[in-house]
Design a protein around this motif. Structure first.
Motif, PDB file in Angstrom:
ATOM      1  N   SER A 246       0.827  -1.202   0.000  1.00  0.00           N
ATOM      2  CA  SER A 246       0.000   0.000   0.000  1.00  0.00           C
ATOM      3  C   SER A 246       0.864   1.256   0.000  1.00  0.00           C
ATOM      4  O   SER A 246       2.060   1.198   0.225  1.00  0.00           O
ATOM      5  CB  SER A 246      -0.889  -0.025   1.238  1.00  0.00           C
ATOM      6  OG  SER A 246      -0.101  -0.159   2.395  1.00  0.00           O
ATOM      7  N   PRO A 247       0.266   2.434  -0.259  1.00  0.00           N
ATOM      8  CA  PRO A 247       1.045   3.673  -0.320  1.00  0.00           C
ATOM      9  C   PRO A 247       1.855   3.892   0.950  1.00  0.00           C
ATOM     10  O   PRO A 247       1.429   3.514   2.041  1.00  0.00           O
ATOM     11  CB  PRO A 247      -0.035   4.754  -0.471  1.00  0.00           C
ATOM     12  CG  PRO A 247      -1.179   4.040  -1.094  1.00  0.00           C
ATOM     13  CD  PRO A 247      -1.157   2.647  -0.526  1.00  0.00           C
ATOM     14  N   PRO A 248       3.030   4.492   0.841  1.00  0.00           N
ATOM     15  CA  PRO A 248       3.911   4.646   1.999  1.00  0.00           C
ATOM     16  C   PRO A 248       3.346   5.568   3.065  1.00  0.00           C
ATOM     17  O   PRO A 248       2.603   6.489   2.777  1.00  0.00           O
ATOM     18  CB  PRO A 248       5.186   5.227   1.401  1.00  0.00           C
ATOM     19  CG  PRO A 248       4.754   5.866   0.122  1.00  0.00           C
ATOM     20  CD  PRO A 248       3.613   5.040  -0.384  1.00  0.00           C
ATOM     21  N   VAL A 249       3.747   5.288   4.294  1.00  0.00           N
ATOM     22  CA  VAL A 249       3.354   6.141   5.408  1.00  0.00           C
ATOM     23  C   VAL A 249       4.026   7.498   5.250  1.00  0.00           C
ATOM     24  O   VAL A 249       5.152   7.606   4.807  1.00  0.00           O
ATOM     25  CB  VAL A 249       3.769   5.496   6.748  1.00  0.00           C
ATOM     26  CG1 VAL A 249       5.247   5.260   6.808  1.00  0.00           C
ATOM     27  CG2 VAL A 249       3.329   6.335   7.930  1.00  0.00           C
ATOM     28  N   ARG A 250       3.310   8.561   5.622  1.00  0.00           N
ATOM     29  CA  ARG A 250       3.891   9.898   5.582  1.00  0.00           C
ATOM     30  C   ARG A 250       4.413  10.235   6.978  1.00  0.00           C
ATOM     31  O   ARG A 250       3.689  10.141   7.961  1.00  0.00           O
ATOM     32  CB  ARG A 250       2.842  10.920   5.137  1.00  0.00           C
ATOM     33  CG  ARG A 250       2.387  10.719   3.698  1.00  0.00           C
ATOM     34  CD  ARG A 250       1.549  11.903   3.238  1.00  0.00           C
ATOM     35  NE  ARG A 250       0.326  12.044   4.006  1.00  0.00           N
ATOM     36  CZ  ARG A 250      -0.797  11.366   3.738  1.00  0.00           C
ATOM     37  NH1 ARG A 250      -0.826  10.511   2.736  1.00  0.00           N
ATOM     38  NH2 ARG A 250      -1.884  11.556   4.461  1.00  0.00           N
TER      39      ARG A 250
ATOM     40  N   THR B 173      -0.221   7.707  10.000  1.00  0.00           N
ATOM     41  CA  THR B 173      -0.161   6.251   9.924  1.00  0.00           C
ATOM     42  C   THR B 173      -0.916   5.659   8.742  1.00  0.00           C
ATOM     43  O   THR B 173      -1.055   4.447   8.642  1.00  0.00           O
ATOM     44  CB  THR B 173      -0.716   5.632  11.226  1.00  0.00           C
ATOM     45  OG1 THR B 173      -2.045   6.096  11.439  1.00  0.00           O
ATOM     46  CG2 THR B 173       0.148   6.020  12.406  1.00  0.00           C
ATOM     47  N   ASN B 174      -1.384   6.492   7.840  1.00  0.00           N
ATOM     48  CA  ASN B 174      -2.022   5.981   6.627  1.00  0.00           C
ATOM     49  C   ASN B 174      -1.033   5.103   5.861  1.00  0.00           C
ATOM     50  O   ASN B 174       0.063   5.523   5.525  1.00  0.00           O
ATOM     51  CB  ASN B 174      -2.464   7.151   5.740  1.00  0.00           C
ATOM     52  CG  ASN B 174      -3.065   6.675   4.439  1.00  0.00           C
ATOM     53  OD1 ASN B 174      -3.848   5.727   4.433  1.00  0.00           O
ATOM     54  ND2 ASN B 174      -2.693   7.306   3.339  1.00  0.00           N
ATOM     55  N   GLY B 175      -1.430   3.865   5.595  1.00  0.00           N
ATOM     56  CA  GLY B 175      -0.567   2.950   4.855  1.00  0.00           C
ATOM     57  C   GLY B 175       0.181   1.965   5.723  1.00  0.00           C
ATOM     58  O   GLY B 175       0.704   0.968   5.226  1.00  0.00           O
TER      59      GLY B 175
ATOM     60  N   ARG C 240       0.511  -1.085   7.942  1.00  0.00           N
ATOM     61  CA  ARG C 240      -0.307  -2.282   8.198  1.00  0.00           C
ATOM     62  C   ARG C 240       0.150  -3.048   9.431  1.00  0.00           C
ATOM     63  O   ARG C 240      -0.553  -3.900   9.930  1.00  0.00           O
ATOM     64  CB  ARG C 240      -0.291  -3.184   6.963  1.00  0.00           C
ATOM     65  CG  ARG C 240      -0.989  -2.544   5.754  1.00  0.00           C
ATOM     66  CD  ARG C 240      -0.972  -3.443   4.536  1.00  0.00           C
ATOM     67  NE  ARG C 240       0.380  -3.561   3.982  1.00  0.00           N
ATOM     68  CZ  ARG C 240       1.084  -4.680   3.950  1.00  0.00           C
ATOM     69  NH1 ARG C 240       0.587  -5.788   4.461  1.00  0.00           N
ATOM     70  NH2 ARG C 240       2.293  -4.694   3.415  1.00  0.00           N
TER      71      ARG C 240
ATOM     72  N   ASP D 119       5.546  -4.058   4.009  1.00  0.00           N
ATOM     73  CA  ASP D 119       5.130  -3.070   4.992  1.00  0.00           C
ATOM     74  C   ASP D 119       6.347  -2.324   5.545  1.00  0.00           C
ATOM     75  O   ASP D 119       6.336  -1.098   5.692  1.00  0.00           O
ATOM     76  CB  ASP D 119       4.367  -3.768   6.117  1.00  0.00           C
ATOM     77  CG  ASP D 119       3.669  -2.800   7.066  1.00  0.00           C
ATOM     78  OD1 ASP D 119       3.275  -1.707   6.615  1.00  0.00           O
ATOM     79  OD2 ASP D 119       3.513  -3.156   8.248  1.00  0.00           O
TER      80      ASP D 119
ATOM     81  N   ASP E 258       7.728   0.067   2.769  1.00  0.00           N
ATOM     82  CA  ASP E 258       6.910   1.266   2.600  1.00  0.00           C
ATOM     83  C   ASP E 258       7.087   2.237   3.768  1.00  0.00           C
ATOM     84  O   ASP E 258       7.143   3.450   3.588  1.00  0.00           O
ATOM     85  CB  ASP E 258       5.441   0.882   2.455  1.00  0.00           C
ATOM     86  CG  ASP E 258       5.138   0.265   1.091  1.00  0.00           C
ATOM     87  OD1 ASP E 258       5.934   0.493   0.166  1.00  0.00           O
ATOM     88  OD2 ASP E 258       4.118  -0.426   0.973  1.00  0.00           O
TER      89      ASP E 258
END
Length: 322
Positions: free
Chosen positions: A9-13, A31-33, A35, A67, A70
């Motif tokens: 999934s898209p990388p954490v910012r 913490t978006n992205g 897992r 994970d 990313d």
């Protein structure tokens, strides 16, 4: 080195706070992205053998290799990274560890047979699991891992060894996630092994390794593992809060003997003590702080230098803020 791509999934910012240097939680995450499990101000004392020390600013337990990749790709390059295995050969200082501590859990603790003499081992697999899997598959030559209380990632990084064997004797290659998030495969030669040391890139995390042994009989392999276990039990303070071998053996000398000759057997600072059973082990007798443990080690080094002229080098990692 071979590069491998991630499809997660898209990388954490992630952002590094610039206005609170050296205080509290200074690394912030979107913490978006993510897992896996990401925990702020996570106590590390329960996770290390000495049972002392402060907290990790952040503790990250990735769900899988993608994970981890990313997460690291999205992490500000100024944020320090540290890998943690079983915490058996480590002093975590009382001020805690800044940045992110990465701990490889069950998804990284698998061991599988590749061919008649080779095992594919996850970076979080214990020495007991690796040696037992080798035995079950008739692979000799890795029994010594049974005696090292750690995980594959630490073995590879530190050229772990005991009872006549070292990782450099069995390593074929290893998969490593670099600080940039890139996944590469490093051959044994790339690590430039010396005694308890490798040139693994700074901030890199070993996620898997291939170990090659030799054909053997499971019964004989088990007998050798039993011999090693009995020897450890008889000579080392395994039931104490300890960090394993404290100092590297100098060329042609035994660290424990130098410590003993310097009169350090049973020496104490606060709750930290030089083991009566094995003088190259420091133990936490109860509620010792990491500062006391480290101070005791330094006092032992001073006395050994005064007595023999030998400057002992730490084998135990000392990490974090005093």
């Amino acid at each position: 080195m071979a590069d491998r791509a991630s499809t997660a999934s898209p990388p954490v910012r992630v952002e590094r706070s610039r206005d609170t240097p050296g205080t509290g939680v200074s690394t912030s995450f979107d913490t978006n992205g993510v897992r896996g499990k990401l925990t702020p101000e996570a106590p590390l004392a329960p996770l290390v053998w000495f049972k002392s020390g402060g907290a990790a600013e952040w503790l990250f337990e990735p769900k899988d290799v993608a994970d981890l990749q990313d997460f690291l790709r999205g992490l500000d390059p100024s944020v320090p990274i540290m890998a943690l295995g079983l915490g058996s050969n480590m002093v975590v200082r009382d001020g805690g560890v800044p940045g992110v501590v990465v701990r490889l859990g069950k998804p990284f603790a698998k061991v599988a047979k590749v061919d008649d003499v080779t095992l594919d081992c996850g970076g979080g697999a214990s020495g007991i699991l690796v040696s037992s899997t080798a035995r079950d598959n008739g692979i000799a030559g890795v029994e010594f891992l049974r005696s090292i209380p750690g995980t594959v990632g630490g073995f590879v990084r530190m050229n772990g060894g005991a009872y006549g064997g070292e990782v450099k004797d069995i390593l074929v290659d290893c998969d490593v996630v670099l600080r940039s998030g890139e996944l590469v495969t490093l051959r044994k030669a790339d690590l430039r092994y010396t005694y308890r040391h490798s040139e693994l890139p700074e901030g890199a995390i070993v996620v898997a390794a291939r170990f090659k042994g030799r054909p053997g009989e499971p019964q004989a392999i088990q007998a050798e593992m039993d011999r090693i276990s009995a020897s450890r039990e008889a000579s080392q303070p395994l039931r104490s809060k300890t960090g394993g071998s404290t100092f590297k053996n100098p060329e042609g000398r035994k660290a424990w003997q130098l410590v003993d000759e310097a009169g350090c057997r049973g020496l104490r600072i606060g709750g930290a003590e030089v083991s009566e059973k094995h003088t190259n082990f420091l133990i936490n007798t109860g509620e010792a702080t990491s500062a006391e443990i480290e101070a005791l080690g330094e006092e032992v080094r001073r006395r050994v230098k005064d007595n023999s002229g030998v400057a002992l080098e730490w084998e135990i990692q000392r990490v974090g803020r005093p």
